[in-house]
Design a protein around this motif. Sequence first.
Motif, PDB file in Angstrom:
ATOM      1  N   ARG A 127      26.581  91.635  31.350  1.00 50.68           N
ATOM      2  CA  ARG A 127      27.931  91.119  31.566  1.00 50.68           C
ATOM      3  C   ARG A 127      28.917  91.780  30.599  1.00 50.68           C
ATOM      4  O   ARG A 127      29.998  92.222  31.000  1.00 50.68           O
ATOM      5  N   LYS A 128      28.526  91.860  29.354  1.00 50.08           N
ATOM      6  CA  LYS A 128      29.398  92.469  28.346  1.00 50.08           C
ATOM      7  C   LYS A 128      29.646  93.941  28.659  1.00 50.08           C
ATOM      8  O   LYS A 128      30.776  94.443  28.542  1.00 50.08           O
ATOM      9  N   ASP A 170      30.651  88.771  38.168  1.00 48.48           N
ATOM     10  CA  ASP A 170      29.691  87.799  38.687  1.00 48.48           C
ATOM     11  C   ASP A 170      29.000  88.320  39.943  1.00 48.48           C
ATOM     12  O   ASP A 170      27.800  88.107  40.135  1.00 48.48           O
ATOM     13  N   ALA A 171      29.741  88.982  40.826  1.00 52.17           N
ATOM     14  CA  ALA A 171      29.157  89.521  42.055  1.00 52.17           C
ATOM     15  C   ALA A 171      28.085  90.561  41.736  1.00 52.17           C
ATOM     16  O   ALA A 171      27.008  90.569  42.356  1.00 52.17           O
ATOM     17  N   ILE A 172      28.357  91.422  40.773  1.00 51.42           N
ATOM     18  CA  ILE A 172      27.385  92.459  40.400  1.00 51.42           C
ATOM     19  C   ILE A 172      26.158  91.830  39.747  1.00 51.42           C
ATOM     20  O   ILE A 172      25.018  92.191  40.044  1.00 51.42           O
ATOM     21  N   LEU A 173      26.386  90.861  38.849  1.00 51.13           N
ATOM     22  CA  LEU A 173      25.268  90.193  38.180  1.00 51.13           C
ATOM     23  C   LEU A 173      24.447  89.370  39.165  1.00 51.13           C
ATOM     24  O   LEU A 173      23.225  89.274  39.030  1.00 51.13           O
ATOM     25  N   ALA A 174      25.108  88.776  40.158  1.00 51.46           N
ATOM     26  CA  ALA A 174      24.377  88.040  41.194  1.00 51.46           C
ATOM     27  C   ALA A 174      23.456  88.976  41.958  1.00 51.46           C
ATOM     28  O   ALA A 174      22.310  88.638  42.262  1.00 51.46           O
ATOM     29  N   SER A 175      23.933  90.164  42.279  1.00 47.04           N
ATOM     30  CA  SER A 175      23.153  91.136  43.023  1.00 47.04           C
ATOM     31  C   SER A 175      21.905  91.565  42.269  1.00 47.04           C
ATOM     32  O   SER A 175      20.922  91.995  42.880  1.00 47.04           O
ATOM     33  N   ALA A 176      21.926  91.431  40.934  1.00 48.78           N
ATOM     34  CA  ALA A 176      20.813  91.878  40.090  1.00 48.78           C
ATOM     35  C   ALA A 176      20.096  90.726  39.392  1.00 48.78           C
ATOM     36  O   ALA A 176      19.392  90.944  38.410  1.00 48.78           O
TER      37      ALA A 176
END
Length: 341
Positions: A127-128, A170-176
């Motif tokens: 995230r950071k 959040d969308a990118i982190l959700a995908s991973a």
Amino acid sequence: MLFGRRSQQTINLALQGGGAHGAFTWGVLDQLLEDGRTDFEGVSGTSAGAMNAVVLAQGLMTGGRDGARAALETFWTQVASSLPFEIATLSKNGQDVNLVPAFKMMLQFAHYFSPHQLNPFDVNPLRKILLAQVDFERLRRESPVKLYIAATNANSGKVRLFRSPEISADAILASACLPQMARPVEIEGEPYWDGGYAANPAVYPLFYECKTSDILMVLLTPLKHKGTPNSVQEIKDRVLELAFNSTFLREMRMFAHAREYASESFFTIGRLERRLVRLNFHVIDAPEQMNEFKTETKLAANIGFFELLKNLGRQRAKAWLEANHGEIGKRSTVDLAELFY
């Protein structure tokens, strides 16, 4: 969308997920950008593919091809240095990667404790890194490519596609988001896990929402594995890999059948049939090499391993360009029926 000087051909990209193995895709993109003969209209990505997709878009938006190459290098370098301790080592020949015993022990804990117990503060170094490198607000307005990021709804199993105007950290982190390693990412009141369970990657938006007829798939998971698993851990790893690839395999088999059906008719009257007949598929992968890596190396955040995979990706992309660039816009360079039937 064209960027920089007008290139010879435009393609869509479908970027598969695979954790640390996504550094192979970094190498493929780096070579395509350096070569300069292809532009990108749409980019669909899942998990590590989503990371590569959003960083590629950010770099193109702010600095063109050179900016995208620099952004991808910065991202993968920061990922490698984001952990407070070493989790993987390379052998002396620089070809074999192994997780350190302490990290292997931590992974074993994931079989007995939930992410809420192991990581009560929900700390995620990615995230950071993403927030520091990607201007999501600007990217939602000005992305030079159409983005399609896949995540899996943890309560329904349905795929959620985040398009360019919806892109966020959040969308990118959700995908991973691997369920065993991290809490689900909540977006608009819904929990999401890794997109690989529902689309790895999603190809259909490139077909339905992009004008370009060529789709280049960068694959990290071999379409055929080497040998049959025997040990308990090998069986668990294979089951997980098959689960991650099952939706993609079904989708591609559907495309193969649909294109075959549409081409059987002398008159391709309908818009859908015409689009199917004109559709061209291409693949860049390295199944021989990827089959040699243990599944656990997908968690190996090690700069030496990343560089190894990047160089492999560059080599495979260069060979593909030399052999197939002239076929873009004319025909497929892979036989879908042979690969996916």
